[in-house]
Design a protein around this motif. Structure first.
Motif, PDB file in Angstrom:
ATOM      1  N   ILE A 166     113.063  -3.763 -45.041  1.00 38.35           N
ATOM      2  CA  ILE A 166     112.347  -3.372 -43.814  1.00 38.35           C
ATOM      3  C   ILE A 166     113.239  -2.459 -42.962  1.00 38.35           C
ATOM      4  O   ILE A 166     112.796  -1.410 -42.490  1.00 38.35           O
ATOM      5  CB  ILE A 166     111.887  -4.615 -43.007  1.00 38.35           C
ATOM      6  N   SER A 167     114.490  -2.841 -42.787  1.00 34.87           N
ATOM      7  CA  SER A 167     115.414  -2.036 -41.974  1.00 34.87           C
ATOM      8  C   SER A 167     115.606  -0.634 -42.544  1.00 34.87           C
ATOM      9  O   SER A 167     115.633   0.350 -41.802  1.00 34.87           O
ATOM     10  CB  SER A 167     116.782  -2.718 -41.890  1.00 34.87           C
ATOM     11  N   GLU A 168     115.738  -0.540 -43.851  1.00 37.47           N
ATOM     12  CA  GLU A 168     116.040   0.741 -44.483  1.00 37.47           C
ATOM     13  C   GLU A 168     114.828   1.642 -44.682  1.00 37.47           C
ATOM     14  O   GLU A 168     114.952   2.864 -44.634  1.00 37.47           O
ATOM     15  CB  GLU A 168     116.713   0.505 -45.838  1.00 37.47           C
ATOM     16  N   ARG A 169     113.650   1.051 -44.918  1.00 31.79           N
ATOM     17  CA  ARG A 169     112.498   1.876 -45.299  1.00 31.79           C
ATOM     18  C   ARG A 169     111.365   1.937 -44.288  1.00 31.79           C
ATOM     19  O   ARG A 169     110.488   2.783 -44.400  1.00 31.79           O
ATOM     20  CB  ARG A 169     111.944   1.382 -46.632  1.00 31.79           C
ATOM     21  N   TYR A 170     111.370   1.046 -43.336  1.00 35.26           N
ATOM     22  CA  TYR A 170     110.245   0.966 -42.394  1.00 35.26           C
ATOM     23  C   TYR A 170     110.617   1.313 -40.958  1.00 35.26           C
ATOM     24  O   TYR A 170     109.747   1.668 -40.170  1.00 35.26           O
ATOM     25  CB  TYR A 170     109.624  -0.439 -42.414  1.00 35.26           C
ATOM     26  N   LEU A 171     111.877   1.125 -40.609  1.00 41.18           N
ATOM     27  CA  LEU A 171     112.264   1.310 -39.202  1.00 41.18           C
ATOM     28  C   LEU A 171     113.094   2.564 -38.976  1.00 41.18           C
ATOM     29  O   LEU A 171     113.656   3.130 -39.844  1.00 41.18           O
ATOM     30  CB  LEU A 171     113.040   0.077 -38.723  1.00 41.18           C
ATOM     31  N   HIS A 204     116.969 -10.023 -48.551  1.00 41.78           N
ATOM     32  CA  HIS A 204     116.594  -8.822 -49.300  1.00 41.78           C
ATOM     33  C   HIS A 204     115.480  -8.063 -48.587  1.00 41.78           C
ATOM     34  O   HIS A 204     115.565  -6.846 -48.386  1.00 41.78           O
ATOM     35  CB  HIS A 204     116.157  -9.220 -50.717  1.00 41.78           C
ATOM     36  N   HIS A 205     114.441  -8.776 -48.181  1.00 39.61           N
ATOM     37  CA  HIS A 205     113.308  -8.107 -47.547  1.00 39.61           C
ATOM     38  C   HIS A 205     113.628  -7.610 -46.131  1.00 39.61           C
ATOM     39  O   HIS A 205     113.107  -6.564 -45.721  1.00 39.61           O
ATOM     40  CB  HIS A 205     112.069  -8.995 -47.575  1.00 39.61           C
ATOM     41  N   LEU A 206     114.470  -8.299 -45.410  1.00 36.09           N
ATOM     42  CA  LEU A 206     114.880  -7.794 -44.096  1.00 36.09           C
ATOM     43  C   LEU A 206     115.649  -6.475 -44.251  1.00 36.09           C
ATOM     44  O   LEU A 206     115.478  -5.548 -43.446  1.00 36.09           O
ATOM     45  CB  LEU A 206     115.714  -8.825 -43.344  1.00 36.09           C
ATOM     46  N   LYS A 207     116.448  -6.393 -45.288  1.00 35.58           N
ATOM     47  CA  LYS A 207     117.184  -5.154 -45.562  1.00 35.58           C
ATOM     48  C   LYS A 207     116.205  -4.032 -45.929  1.00 35.58           C
ATOM     49  O   LYS A 207     116.333  -2.906 -45.440  1.00 35.58           O
ATOM     50  CB  LYS A 207     118.187  -5.382 -46.694  1.00 35.58           C
TER      51      LYS A 207
END
Length: 171
Positions: free
Chosen positions: A166-171, A161-164
């Motif tokens: 990070i991918s969607e909102r931070y990178l 969940h958190h990797l998703k």
């Protein structure tokens, strides 16, 4: 066993989000493969993004990594107690209260990843030690029933969940 085989009485509606975020792996495959997955993912993130917040009041990537580590510790502790037959209802925890006192942004990414790796290795070792019966033991945490094996899947799904995020909102 795979997360899709869990019974409805083994976890709460709140934790269904994390159960659904698991892959089609067995519990041990998810725990073991999640270790290099997270480390490899984080090592590819540009340094300038590690303390970035996509909105005011949101966590940084460093905060998220330490949050995942803290949460895994708490869930593994719950699994330990339940697997040993402890019937004491276990309290919930407020994740937002932890972050300001964790000081993740004062730490190097290397120290955060090392701590995560150590916690995950301990989690793997613990779950490898359990027999099939222990994995099905039910206990109470956050005022709801939960099984030991569901906790293991929640740990892997929480990371996914958190990797998703990070991918969607931070990178």
């Amino acid at each position: 066993m795979k997360a899709s085989e869990l019974l409805p009485n083994e976890y709460s509606i709140f934790n269904a989000t994390y159960i659904k975020a698991t892959t089609d792996k067995t519990l041990m495959e998810g725990l073991i493969e999640g270790l290099p997955q997270l480390v490899g993912f984080v090592k590819k993130i540009p340094v300038e993004k590690l303390e970035y917040r996509y909105a005011e009041g949101k966590w940084t990537i460093k905060d998220i990594i330490l949050h995942m580590t803290d949460t895994e510790r708490i869930f593994a502790y719950r699994a330990l107690r339940i697997s040993r037959g402890d019937k004491t209802p276990l309290p919930g925890f407020e994740e937002n209260d932890y972050v300001p006192f964790a000081f993740a942004n004062n730490r190097s990414i290397e120290s955060l990843l090392l701590e995560y790796e150590n916690v995950r290795k301990a989690t793997i070792s613990f779950f490898e030690s359990l027999n099939e019966e222990q994995l099905t033991f039910l206990g109470t945490a956050s005022n709801t029933a939960i099984s030991v094996r569901a906790i293991g899947f929640i740990i892997t799904g929480h990371q996914n969940h958190h990797l998703k995020v990070i991918s969607e909102r931070y990178l």
